[in-house]
Design an enzyme around this catalytic site. Structure first.
Site, PDB file in Angstrom:
ATOM      1  N   SER A  74       0.828  -1.210   0.000  1.00 43.20           N
ATOM      2  CA  SER A  74       0.000   0.000   0.000  1.00 43.20           C
ATOM      3  C   SER A  74       0.862   1.259   0.000  1.00 43.20           C
ATOM      4  O   SER A  74       2.016   1.248   0.424  1.00 43.20           O
ATOM      5  CB  SER A  74      -0.903   0.027   1.240  1.00 43.20           C
TER       6      SER A  74
HETATM    7  N1  SAH Z   1      -0.709  -5.126   4.067  1.00 45.29           N
HETATM    8  C1  SAH Z   1      -0.050  -5.336   2.783  1.00 45.29           C
HETATM    9  C2  SAH Z   1      -0.937  -4.953   1.631  1.00 45.29           C
HETATM   10  C3  SAH Z   1      -1.100  -6.110   0.737  1.00 45.29           C
HETATM   11  S1  SAH Z   1      -2.316  -6.021  -0.517  1.00 45.29           S
HETATM   12  C4  SAH Z   1       1.291  -4.664   2.729  1.00 45.29           C
HETATM   13  O1  SAH Z   1       1.642  -3.913   3.650  1.00 45.29           O
HETATM   14  O2  SAH Z   1       2.043  -4.899   1.778  1.00 45.29           O
HETATM   15  C5  SAH Z   1      -3.557  -7.101   0.127  1.00 45.29           C
HETATM   16  C6  SAH Z   1      -3.177  -8.543   0.316  1.00 45.29           C
HETATM   17  O3  SAH Z   1      -4.332  -9.215   0.823  1.00 45.29           O
HETATM   18  C7  SAH Z   1      -2.766  -9.300  -0.930  1.00 45.29           C
HETATM   19  O4  SAH Z   1      -1.472  -9.817  -0.772  1.00 45.29           O
HETATM   20  C8  SAH Z   1      -3.821 -10.416  -1.053  1.00 45.29           C
HETATM   21  O5  SAH Z   1      -3.273 -11.620  -1.541  1.00 45.29           O
HETATM   22  C9  SAH Z   1      -4.305 -10.548   0.384  1.00 45.29           C
HETATM   23  N2  SAH Z   1      -5.660 -11.104   0.600  1.00 45.29           N
HETATM   24  C10 SAH Z   1      -6.795 -10.811  -0.089  1.00 45.29           C
HETATM   25  N3  SAH Z   1      -7.848 -11.482   0.422  1.00 45.29           N
HETATM   26  C11 SAH Z   1      -7.380 -12.198   1.478  1.00 45.29           C
HETATM   27  C12 SAH Z   1      -7.995 -13.113   2.415  1.00 45.29           C
HETATM   28  N4  SAH Z   1      -9.289 -13.403   2.367  1.00 45.29           N
HETATM   29  N5  SAH Z   1      -7.192 -13.671   3.369  1.00 45.29           N
HETATM   30  C13 SAH Z   1      -5.868 -13.389   3.425  1.00 45.29           C
HETATM   31  N6  SAH Z   1      -5.240 -12.557   2.556  1.00 45.29           N
HETATM   32  C14 SAH Z   1      -5.978 -11.967   1.597  1.00 45.29           C
END
Ligand code: SAH
Length: 200
Positions: free
Chosen positions: A52
């Site tokens: 993000s």
């Molecule tokens: N917090 C992260 C942002 C990642 S983007 C950072 O600091 O980099 C969001 C992430 O959520 C993605 O990697 C995606 O694979 C994951 N995601 C989406 N739905 C999910 C679910 N139901 N359970 C676990 N992870 C999930």
């Protein structure tokens, strides 16, 4: 990066900004982006996912009102950067990631950086940490396109906070939910853009 968060966006939560000053964002991104590690942009981390934008990380962390003693569930480990920030401000972080390779990569990173209060499990965040519920705080870092899965609210302590972007692919409203017994209170904080939350 922190100056932009403070001066451009006006976010002046000292605890959050201090955490962002000490966690090296360049460790959580791909090598080819190293020279823009501290620009205020989301960046690809592979597998169609992103780390993000720094302001978004700061803002979500701010909304969680962490005091230091909390047990936090993060859904969407991604790069692990948000979890590393939470680790500075709360007691224990339980993070879930559906993309196995991203989860493994983040695990290795925490080992390398000696961040010991973050635990990661691969799988759907709605279920994989149920054994650690209830949580003081829950943060979903992917865009929930309709209703918040009920299983998540059930894992929130009474009086606890859930921060989650809710909307459709054109944008999601940053939403903070406070659990008050059987009721929930909702506050909204502007539009953001996230990768989609996956139901399974
Ligand atoms: N917090 C992260 C942002 C990642 S983007 C950072 O600091 O980099 C969001 C992430 O959520 C993605 O990697 C995606 O694979 C994951 N995601 C989406 N739905 C999910 C679910 N139901 N359970 C676990 N992870 C999930």
């Amino acid at each position: 990066m922190v100056r932009v968060i403070k001066e451009v966006y006006g976010l002046r939560d000292k605890k959050v900004l201090d955490a962002m000053l000490v966690v090296p964002r360049e460790e959580f991104i791909q090598k080819k982006f190293r020279d823009v590690a501290y620009s205020d942009n989301a960046l690809s981390i592979g597998y169609g996912q992103t780390i993000s934008q720094p302001f978004t990380v700061a803002f979500m962390t701010h909304l969680l009102k962490l005091q230091g003693k909390e047990k936090v569930l993060e859904i969407g480990t991604g790069s692990g950067y948000q979890a590393a920030i939470l680790a500075k401000l709360a007691k224990e972080i339980y993070s879930a990631e559906v993309v196995e390779k991203l989860g493994k990569r983040a695990k290795d990173k925490f080992k390398k950086l000696m961040i010991n209060n973050v635990k990661i499990k691969i799988g759907n965040g709605e279920v994989v940490w149920e054994n650690k519920a209830p949580f003081d705080r829950i943060l979903i870092t992917a865009g929930v396109f309709k209703d918040i899965p009920k299983g998540i609210i059930n894992q929130l302590k009474d009086g606890g906070l859930l921060v989650v972007p809710i909307g459709d692919s054109s944008g999601q409203t940053m939403t903070r939910i406070t659990k008050k017994g059987k009721k929930i209170e909702t506050e909204e904080f502007g539009t953001f853009q996230f990768v989609p939350y996956r139901q399974n």
